[in-house]
Motif scaffolding. Structure first.
Motif, PDB file in Angstrom:
ATOM      1  N   THR A 177     -45.240 -25.668 -36.058  1.00 50.34           N
ATOM      2  CA  THR A 177     -44.410 -24.753 -35.258  1.00 50.34           C
ATOM      3  C   THR A 177     -45.208 -23.592 -34.662  1.00 50.34           C
ATOM      4  OG1 THR A 177     -43.736 -23.405 -37.165  1.00 50.34           O
ATOM      5  CG2 THR A 177     -42.369 -25.308 -36.655  1.00 50.34           C
ATOM      6  N   PRO A 178     -45.331 -23.590 -33.317  1.00 55.48           N
ATOM      7  CA  PRO A 178     -45.847 -22.411 -32.623  1.00 55.48           C
ATOM      8  C   PRO A 178     -44.693 -21.439 -32.349  1.00 55.48           C
ATOM      9  CG  PRO A 178     -45.849 -24.349 -31.180  1.00 55.48           C
ATOM     10  CD  PRO A 178     -45.061 -24.697 -32.416  1.00 55.48           C
ATOM     11  N   GLY A 179     -44.948 -20.478 -31.462  1.00 58.89           N
ATOM     12  CA  GLY A 179     -43.897 -19.497 -31.169  1.00 58.89           C
ATOM     13  C   GLY A 179     -43.746 -18.516 -32.320  1.00 58.89           C
ATOM     14  N   ASP A 189     -44.771 -14.851 -23.087  1.00 60.97           N
ATOM     15  CA  ASP A 189     -44.071 -15.926 -22.364  1.00 60.97           C
ATOM     16  C   ASP A 189     -43.258 -16.830 -23.287  1.00 60.97           C
ATOM     17  OD1 ASP A 189     -46.379 -16.801 -23.593  1.00 60.97           O
ATOM     18  OD2 ASP A 189     -46.855 -18.280 -22.058  1.00 60.97           O
ATOM     19  N   GLN A 190     -43.308 -16.609 -24.588  1.00 66.74           N
ATOM     20  CA  GLN A 190     -42.584 -17.471 -25.526  1.00 66.74           C
ATOM     21  C   GLN A 190     -41.106 -17.086 -25.582  1.00 66.74           C
ATOM     22  OE1 GLN A 190     -43.820 -20.097 -26.704  1.00 66.74           O
ATOM     23  NE2 GLN A 190     -45.803 -19.854 -27.716  1.00 66.74           N
ATOM     24  N   LYS A 191     -40.233 -18.068 -25.898  1.00 65.19           N
ATOM     25  CA  LYS A 191     -38.803 -17.788 -25.962  1.00 65.19           C
ATOM     26  C   LYS A 191     -38.255 -18.000 -27.381  1.00 65.19           C
ATOM     27  CE  LYS A 191     -38.005 -17.016 -21.461  1.00 65.19           C
ATOM     28  NZ  LYS A 191     -38.119 -18.090 -20.484  1.00 65.19           N
ATOM     29  N   GLY A 210     -51.340 -17.808 -32.045  1.00 62.39           N
ATOM     30  CA  GLY A 210     -52.369 -17.435 -31.080  1.00 62.39           C
ATOM     31  C   GLY A 210     -52.505 -15.941 -30.978  1.00 62.39           C
ATOM     32  N   ARG A 211     -51.839 -15.382 -29.945  1.00 63.96           N
ATOM     33  CA  ARG A 211     -52.063 -13.983 -29.596  1.00 63.96           C
ATOM     34  C   ARG A 211     -51.763 -12.983 -30.697  1.00 63.96           C
ATOM     35  NH1 ARG A 211     -49.026 -15.184 -24.064  1.00 63.96           N
ATOM     36  NH2 ARG A 211     -48.126 -16.692 -25.527  1.00 63.96           N
ATOM     37  N   SER A 212     -50.821 -13.326 -31.622  1.00 66.63           N
ATOM     38  CA  SER A 212     -50.533 -12.374 -32.711  1.00 66.63           C
ATOM     39  C   SER A 212     -51.765 -12.144 -33.580  1.00 66.63           C
ATOM     40  CB  SER A 212     -49.385 -12.874 -33.593  1.00 66.63           C
ATOM     41  OG  SER A 212     -48.214 -12.975 -32.836  1.00 66.63           O
TER      42      SER A 212
END
Ligand code: C5P
Length: 232
Positions: A177-179, A189-191, A210-212
């Protein structure tokens, strides 16, 4: 089955990857996506393996079955832990993908995952733009069953769907699970986002972050925060 935090190495080149990974004492499980793979090619896989990283090669293949099979045959030589195709490519395409990933001697190290609905797509966009006139949970479950029946080991979905996928496809069916966002960070850009703690409680086997982590002031601390929220 292992549970782990997978860091999305969404960097432009190997120099940025090395600068980032140089902060870590032990090689983490990493995800190589399109931008890094298109920039560096196979050498990035060889390089990360030499460093001792486990790898999810996330190229999200989606094409006619024969083309995907041939792409998977190339990936089979990389011996990465996971790679993926879009479930929207159909069960036939997933069967071909699995055939391509299986070596001529019948061996297969790489587990194949299916992308269900991207975590950047919400239900309204899926219905209005993709004309899929169903709740997002139903489409994810349907894609997950197609993937399971095609012999794939698991899927990529949002943390919200992981428990339901397990109840329909079985505990051994892998949910990646991403997001993932900490409760105090931005969505970008994630929802369909959730925290590592929510992902743990709702049946994720692996979270992709990723970015976190990569954009955090202290990436190693952010990684350890993910590990402690998700694993303990
Ligand atoms: O920075 P962030 O944590 O949003 O990155 C998520 C990563 O997971 C990206 O590399 C993206 O390509 C990937 N991904 C995703 N949704 C999927 C499958 C993969 O966000 N369904």
């Amino acid at each position: 089955m292992g549970k782990d935090v997978i860091i999305a190495l969404d960097f432009d080149n190997v120099a940025q990857v090395d600068a980032f990974l140089g902060n870590f004492k032990k090689p983490p499980f990493v995800k190589v996506g399109m931008e890094l793979f298109y920039a560096e090619g196979k050498s990035i896989i060889t390089h990360l393996k030499k460093l001792g990283c486990k790898i999810f090669l996330d190229l999200k293949c989606h094409d006619i079955p024969n083309t995907v099979k041939k792409a998977m045959a190339v990936i089979s030589d990389f011996d990465v832990e996971f790679t993926d195709v879009h479930a929207a490519g159909t069960s036939n395409m997933m069967h071909y993908a699995l055939e391509g990933l299986t070596k001529t001697n019948g061996a297969r190290k790489t587990k194949l995952l299916a992308i269900t609905q991207l975590t950047s797509t919400d239900e309204e966009t899926m219905q209005k733009e993709l004309l899929i006139d169903k709740p997002i949970m139903d489409t994810v479950l349907s894609y997950a069953l197609n993937a399971k029946n095609s012999g794939l080991e698991g899927i990529v979905c949002s943390p919200y769907e992981a428990a339901k996928v397990k109840s329909v496809c079985g505990e051994d069916f892998i949910t990646v699970t991403p997001g993932i966002r900490f409760d105090d960070s931005t969505k970008a850009d994630q929802k369909r986002i959730a925290s590592p703690t929510y992902a743990k409680l709702n049946g994720s086997d692996y979270i992709v972050v990723g970015r976190s982590i990569t954009l955090a002031a202290d990436p190693v601390a952010a990684y350890h925060r993910c590990l402690s929220e998700f694993l303990t």
